[in-house]
Design a protein around this motif. Structure first.
Motif, PDB file in Angstrom:
ATOM      1  N   THR A  39      61.726  85.219  27.528  1.00 50.19           N
ATOM      2  CA  THR A  39      61.703  86.209  26.455  1.00 50.19           C
ATOM      3  C   THR A  39      60.492  85.964  25.578  1.00 50.19           C
ATOM      4  O   THR A  39      60.224  84.827  25.177  1.00 50.19           O
ATOM      5  CB  THR A  39      62.986  86.112  25.602  1.00 50.19           C
ATOM      6  N   ALA A  95      62.926  83.447  21.645  1.00 46.21           N
ATOM      7  CA  ALA A  95      61.657  83.783  22.289  1.00 46.21           C
ATOM      8  C   ALA A  95      60.857  82.505  22.525  1.00 46.21           C
ATOM      9  O   ALA A  95      60.851  81.604  21.692  1.00 46.21           O
ATOM     10  CB  ALA A  95      60.858  84.745  21.424  1.00 46.21           C
ATOM     11  N   ARG A 111      64.748  95.800  29.603  1.00 47.90           N
ATOM     12  CA  ARG A 111      63.770  94.706  29.512  1.00 47.90           C
ATOM     13  C   ARG A 111      63.079  94.672  28.150  1.00 47.90           C
ATOM     14  O   ARG A 111      62.379  93.708  27.829  1.00 47.90           O
ATOM     15  CB  ARG A 111      62.718  94.824  30.616  1.00 47.90           C
ATOM     16  N   ARG A 153      61.756  89.733  29.511  1.00 48.97           N
ATOM     17  CA  ARG A 153      62.251  90.529  28.387  1.00 48.97           C
ATOM     18  C   ARG A 153      61.233  90.451  27.255  1.00 48.97           C
ATOM     19  O   ARG A 153      60.732  89.372  26.937  1.00 48.97           O
ATOM     20  CB  ARG A 153      63.588  89.950  27.944  1.00 48.97           C
TER      21      ARG A 153
END
Length: 166
Positions: A4, A87, A68, A31
């Protein structure tokens, strides 16, 4: 493990440059979280929901699964918001050397605050390198044609916003 990444900005409005960098980020990650910065002292041209819609419409043109890409708002430190969403990297688009100088300073500060979150610089493609949301807003406000700089849905919104009343 799902990779991510966090792509922050004002996206006011979404430009073809933003879409270019988003497309590149999707090539690198599973993502992408498009994070719209919300600043109470800096009112945007388009409200949050409209910016979300513009980003969602742009994603449909990329031919990737909608799931996504997530779109969120944040008003705290960028690295805090990125960490909250697990993230692994911040995505930053670069147009030129001026962007690089500024972004290197930001990457240094963000790295000092959150060493496990990397900053990834993605150069804008040559055909969109000159585009800025600020210039798009100015051109649209003066009645200019911005269709070469933004997705069609964004151009329509800008036209509706600035079209003289008849």
């Amino acid at each position: 493990m799902i990779r991510t990444v966090f792509y922050p900005g004002s996206f006011d409005p979404v430009t073809n440059g933003h879409v270019d960098v988003l497309s590149q980020a999707l090539d690198l990650a599973d993502r992408v979280i498009v994070a719209i910065g919300v600043h109470p002292t800096k009112p945007p041209m388009f409200d949050f929901d409209t910016r979300v819609a513009m980003i969602r419409e742009a994603v449909t043109t990329l031919g990737v699964a909608q799931d996504r890409v997530d779109v969120i708002a944040f008003s705290d430190l960028l690295v805090a918001a990125a960490a909250r969403h697990e993230a692994k990297a911040l995505i930053r688009g670069l147009r030129d050397g001026t962007d690089l100088d500024y972004e290197m300073q930001m990457a240094g500060m963000n790295g000092a605050m959150a060493p496990t979150i990397r900053t990834v610089f993605l150069p804008a493609s040559p055909h969109v390198r000159h585009i800025t949301a600020t210039l798009v807003r100015q051109i649209a406000a003066m009645g200019g044609d911005v269709s070469a700089f933004v997705p069609a849905s964004v151009a329509a919104r800008l036209d509706a916003r600035f079209r003289p009343a008849s």
